[in-house]
Write a protein that holds these residues in place. Structure first.
Motif, PDB file in Angstrom:
ATOM      1  N   ASP A  85      79.316  25.564  26.078  1.00 16.65           N
ATOM      2  CA  ASP A  85      79.799  25.061  24.794  1.00 16.65           C
ATOM      3  C   ASP A  85      81.156  24.394  25.022  1.00 16.65           C
ATOM      4  O   ASP A  85      82.113  25.069  25.408  1.00 16.65           O
ATOM      5  CB  ASP A  85      79.919  26.208  23.798  1.00 16.65           C
ATOM      6  N   PRO A  86      81.284  23.079  24.790  1.00 14.95           N
ATOM      7  CA  PRO A  86      82.576  22.427  25.008  1.00 14.95           C
ATOM      8  C   PRO A  86      83.696  22.956  24.131  1.00 14.95           C
ATOM      9  O   PRO A  86      84.869  22.689  24.418  1.00 14.95           O
ATOM     10  CB  PRO A  86      82.275  20.950  24.677  1.00 14.95           C
ATOM     11  N   GLY A  87      83.361  23.700  23.095  1.00 14.32           N
ATOM     12  CA  GLY A  87      84.391  24.279  22.245  1.00 14.32           C
ATOM     13  C   GLY A  87      84.802  25.682  22.646  1.00 14.32           C
ATOM     14  O   GLY A  87      85.669  26.293  22.000  1.00 14.32           O
ATOM     15  N   SER A  88      84.232  26.204  23.735  1.00 12.01           N
ATOM     16  CA  SER A  88      84.512  27.570  24.170  1.00 12.01           C
ATOM     17  C   SER A  88      85.867  27.661  24.865  1.00 12.01           C
ATOM     18  O   SER A  88      86.047  27.141  25.976  1.00 12.01           O
ATOM     19  CB  SER A  88      83.421  28.062  25.120  1.00 12.01           C
ATOM     20  N   ILE A  95      88.155  26.956  33.460  1.00 10.47           N
ATOM     21  CA  ILE A  95      88.369  25.670  34.112  1.00 10.47           C
ATOM     22  C   ILE A  95      89.825  25.518  34.536  1.00 10.47           C
ATOM     23  O   ILE A  95      90.122  25.026  35.637  1.00 10.47           O
ATOM     24  CB  ILE A  95      87.939  24.524  33.173  1.00 10.47           C
ATOM     25  N   ALA A  96      90.749  25.938  33.690  1.00  9.25           N
ATOM     26  CA  ALA A  96      92.165  25.853  34.038  1.00  9.25           C
ATOM     27  C   ALA A  96      92.476  26.709  35.265  1.00  9.25           C
ATOM     28  O   ALA A  96      93.229  26.289  36.166  1.00  9.25           O
ATOM     29  CB  ALA A  96      93.029  26.272  32.855  1.00  9.25           C
ATOM     30  N   THR A 135      86.842  17.937  19.303  1.00  4.62           N
ATOM     31  CA  THR A 135      86.779  19.099  20.192  1.00  4.62           C
ATOM     32  C   THR A 135      87.082  18.702  21.630  1.00  4.62           C
ATOM     33  O   THR A 135      87.841  19.390  22.337  1.00  4.62           O
ATOM     34  CB  THR A 135      85.398  19.762  20.108  1.00  4.62           C
ATOM     35  N   ILE A 136      86.499  17.596  22.080  1.00  6.22           N
ATOM     36  CA  ILE A 136      86.761  17.131  23.441  1.00  6.22           C
ATOM     37  C   ILE A 136      88.225  16.739  23.591  1.00  6.22           C
ATOM     38  O   ILE A 136      88.858  17.030  24.619  1.00  6.22           O
ATOM     39  CB  ILE A 136      85.832  15.966  23.808  1.00  6.22           C
ATOM     40  N   ARG A 137      88.809  16.116  22.571  1.00  3.71           N
ATOM     41  CA  ARG A 137      90.227  15.777  22.651  1.00  3.71           C
ATOM     42  C   ARG A 137      91.077  17.043  22.764  1.00  3.71           C
ATOM     43  O   ARG A 137      92.050  17.087  23.534  1.00  3.71           O
ATOM     44  CB  ARG A 137      90.679  14.954  21.447  1.00  3.71           C
TER      45      ARG A 137
END
Length: 296
Positions: A85-88, A95-96, A135-137
């Motif tokens: 989910d890209p909003g997770s 990822i960081a 969300t991607i931004r």
């Protein structure tokens, strides 16, 4: 300072194979190449080799050879259901952490691929389309703060080539957002991926210079004067065999096709390129100024 990269992509399997990496390193030394984009594991487990100490040693040898090293992190493709989910925010933190580990073991830059929602024939999201680009931004802003600024290192993002012509709200990618939050934006204007007739070309794959130059120039005109832009443009190029015909079929991409894309990228004012071949197999002649049939 802008780094002009001349890179090839190295998949995870090749990056772990000492013999293949020796051949790829030799390719860099023998050509105009100066950089590698190397897959790292973007979920749990070892980043590249079994131990980070081994990864650090292998990368150290490449850096001593003068090679600029970019870690490729796949953001949202994968996971137990095939797509995160890209909003997770849990995934954002993961990822960081991976990114900071990549810098710690010796990478100079982190590149993010699949920074989007699923496209056609990929897992669909229940997130309303109107919420996807914001969300991607927000994810881009998170990476800027927690990785780029925190580590004081460059970060880059891959975008669909068609974002050069306008936003793709369905997958959440907007070139305008990316250029404000990454050091380098890396669109993928592969000639084979444009529909027949694009840019007035019956078969764009047969016209690598015209296709890539038209796409990059159109995109750069849209964003170059944005007040918040910090990114330089760097392009992926096609180094795999595929035609623009529909249905797609194999079409040999020779050193000439790759050199023509490089020429287009230089003429469009880009800060370098990265060549994509999923098998990480490349011909020397594609990356030298003069080769048989193409005298300098």
């Amino acid at each position: 300072m802008t780094t002009v990269t001349k890179a090839v992509y190295v998949n995870f399997t090749a990056a772990r194979d000492a013999d293949r990496m020796n051949r790829i390193s030799s390719l860099v030394q023998r050509t105009e190449l100066n950089s590698l984009v190397i897959d790292v594991r973007s979920d749990e487990g070892a980043l590249l080799h079994a131990r980070d100490e081994e990864t650090r040693a292998r990368l150290g040898a490449l850096r001593e050879a003068g090679i600029y090293l970019i870690a490729r992190v796949v953001a949202f493709k994968g996971g137990p259901r095939g797509w995160y989910d890209p909003g997770s925010e849990v995934r954002w933190r993961e990822i960081a952490e991976i990114s900071l580990r990549a810098f710690d073991v010796g990478f100079d830059e982190v590149n993010y691929d699949y920074v989007r929602y699923g496209a056609a024939r990929e897992p669909r999201s229940r997130t309303p389309v109107r919420e996807r680009a914001p969300t991607i931004r927000a994810f881009f802003e998170y990476l800027r703060a927690e990785v780029g600024d925190a580590a004081s290192r460059p970060i880059s993002a891959d975008l669909f080539g068609i974002t050069l012509l306008g936003p793709l709200d369905g997958v959440g990618q907007r070139l305008e957002d990316a250029v404000e939050l990454f050091d380098y934006v890396m669109p993928m204007p592969y000639p084979s991926h444009w529909e027949p007739g694009s840019f007035g070309l019956a078969n764009p794959a047969h016209h690598p210079y015209e296709t890539v130059h038209a796409a990059l120039s159109a995109g750069w005109r849209r964003v170059v004067d944005l007040p918040g832009r910090i990114a330089s443009l760097r392009s992926w190029i096609q180094a795999f065999d595929l035609d623009s015909s529909r249905p797609m079929r194999r079409y040999k991409y020779t050193p000439w096709h790759i050199q023509e894309q490089i020429r287009a990228i230089e003429d469009a004012g880009c800060a370098g390129y990265a060549a994509w071949n999923p098998r990480s197999k490349y011909e020397v002649g594609a990356f030298v100024t003069a080769w048989p049939g193409n005298p300098a």
